[in-house]
Motif scaffolding. Structure first.
Motif, PDB file in Angstrom:
ATOM      1  N   ALA A   1       0.825  -1.202   0.000  1.00 25.83           N
ATOM      2  CA  ALA A   1       0.000   0.000   0.000  1.00 25.83           C
ATOM      3  C   ALA A   1       0.861   1.254   0.000  1.00 25.83           C
ATOM      4  CB  ALA A   1      -0.924  -0.003   1.219  1.00 25.83           C
ATOM      5  N   ASP A   2       1.949   1.226   0.764  1.00 26.12           N
ATOM      6  CA  ASP A   2       2.840   2.382   0.901  1.00 26.12           C
ATOM      7  C   ASP A   2       3.476   2.758  -0.437  1.00 26.12           C
ATOM      8  OD1 ASP A   2       4.145   4.388   2.271  1.00 26.12           O
ATOM      9  OD2 ASP A   2       5.561   3.072   3.299  1.00 26.12           O
ATOM     10  N   VAL A   3       4.089   1.780  -1.090  1.00 29.75           N
ATOM     11  CA  VAL A   3       4.774   2.080  -2.347  1.00 29.75           C
ATOM     12  C   VAL A   3       3.778   2.439  -3.445  1.00 29.75           C
ATOM     13  CG1 VAL A   3       4.911  -0.327  -3.139  1.00 29.75           C
ATOM     14  CG2 VAL A   3       6.606   1.347  -3.907  1.00 29.75           C
ATOM     15  N   LEU A   4       2.624   1.771  -3.464  1.00 28.77           N
ATOM     16  CA  LEU A   4       1.639   2.075  -4.499  1.00 28.77           C
ATOM     17  C   LEU A   4       1.021   3.454  -4.321  1.00 28.77           C
ATOM     18  CD1 LEU A   4      -0.198  -1.319  -5.099  1.00 28.77           C
ATOM     19  CD2 LEU A   4       1.210  -0.038  -6.708  1.00 28.77           C
ATOM     20  N   ALA A   5       0.859   3.913  -3.085  1.00 28.39           N
ATOM     21  CA  ALA A   5       0.325   5.257  -2.872  1.00 28.39           C
ATOM     22  C   ALA A   5       1.233   6.302  -3.512  1.00 28.39           C
ATOM     23  CB  ALA A   5       0.158   5.528  -1.377  1.00 28.39           C
ATOM     24  N   THR A   6       2.547   6.115  -3.376  1.00 31.15           N
ATOM     25  CA  THR A   6       3.488   7.036  -4.012  1.00 31.15           C
ATOM     26  C   THR A   6       3.470   6.884  -5.526  1.00 31.15           C
ATOM     27  OG1 THR A   6       4.934   7.043  -2.070  1.00 31.15           O
ATOM     28  CG2 THR A   6       5.898   7.757  -4.149  1.00 31.15           C
TER      29      THR A   6
END
Length: 266
Positions: A228-233
């Protein structure tokens, strides 16, 4: 229920444990925090003694399993976004944070070479920055730590990026331009990460820590917080329709907010 907060990653992290005696929960939280500090020391770009900065300085070293795993995962998304998400551009991130003019960089993620447990930086401009993914990885590791010690339900909140395991939690997604929430969602054994121009910026929203964004807020709901973290960026760096399509291909839910405050869901 037992809840405890600790300073971490420039802010705080909060553990909420259900179904465990308080004295045991207190000890587990203390041990988990010690583990969190060790993980933070791997990825902290602002600590010159961190493992990531040792790599950035020495350019070619054997790395820990943790750092190796996160670099490899980040490089997958560098490739999937065709370089719009690029972990080699740490110099630009640091310049923006230090209110300096942005340097001209000719490196790309392709200048990061990984072979087994060794990582080499093959271009002088490369400074690896994993701030877009490391927090999620740390929270996932802490979730696994609690589960390995018999905790069946744990909720971890790391400055608004959250993961619930073994239960469900109702959470608000902050409005990027005023106080209050844009929506409320229920997480069921899921994680949510948000990237937005309102989270870190200098002077105004046009000087956000997210370079090149057209969207102003992206929240991604996935099975784990690292993803979720990397995809949000990643989605923040794409055009709205591209971001919507990308999220669908990755099999995650996403809530996107455009500059004219239009909500788009994927």
């Amino acid at each position: 229920m037992y809840e405890r907060s600790y300073p971490l990653m420039g802010d705080k992290i909060t553990f909420t444990i259900y179904g465990i005696e308080e004295v045991i929960a207190e000890l587990l939280c203390a041990d988990a925090y010690d583990y969190a500090l060790k993980l933070e020391n791997i990825f902290n770009l602002f600590d010159m003694t961190s493992e990531i900065n040792t790599l950035n300085a020495k350019r070619d070293i054997k790395v820990s399993q943790h750092l190796n795993k996160v670099i490899k995962k980040a490089l997958v998304y560098c490739e999937k976004t065709k370089g719009r998400y690029d972990i080699s551009k740490g110099k630009a991130f640091l310049a923006r944070k230090n209110k300096q003019s942005l340097p001209r960089l000719s490196c790309t993620y392709k200048d990061i070479y990984v072979k087994k447990d060794r990582v080499a930086l093959t271009h002088p401009d490369v400074v690896i920055d994993l701030s877009s993914i490391a927090k999620g990885y740390i929270v996932d590791e802490l979730t696994a730590f609690f589960q390995s010690h018999g905790v069946e339900e744990i909720f971890i909140d790391a400055r608004g990026d959250m993961r619930i395991a073994g239960g469900e939690e109702v959470v608000d997604i902050q409005h990027p331009r005023k106080k209050g929430a844009i929506t409320t969602i229920t997480l069921r054994n899921e994680a949510i990460a948000t990237s937005g121009d309102y989270l870190q910026y200098d002077l105004d929203y046009e000087h956000s820590h997210v370079l090149g964004n057209e969207l102003i807020s992206v929240s991604v709901i996935a099975d784990d917080l690292c993803t979720a973290d990397v995809l949000a960026t990643c989605l923040m760096l794409l055009k709205p329709q591209e971001a919507q399509d990308f999220a669908r291909r990755e099999g995650v839910r996403a809530i996107l907010l455009t500059k004219d405050l239009q909500e788009v869901r994927a």
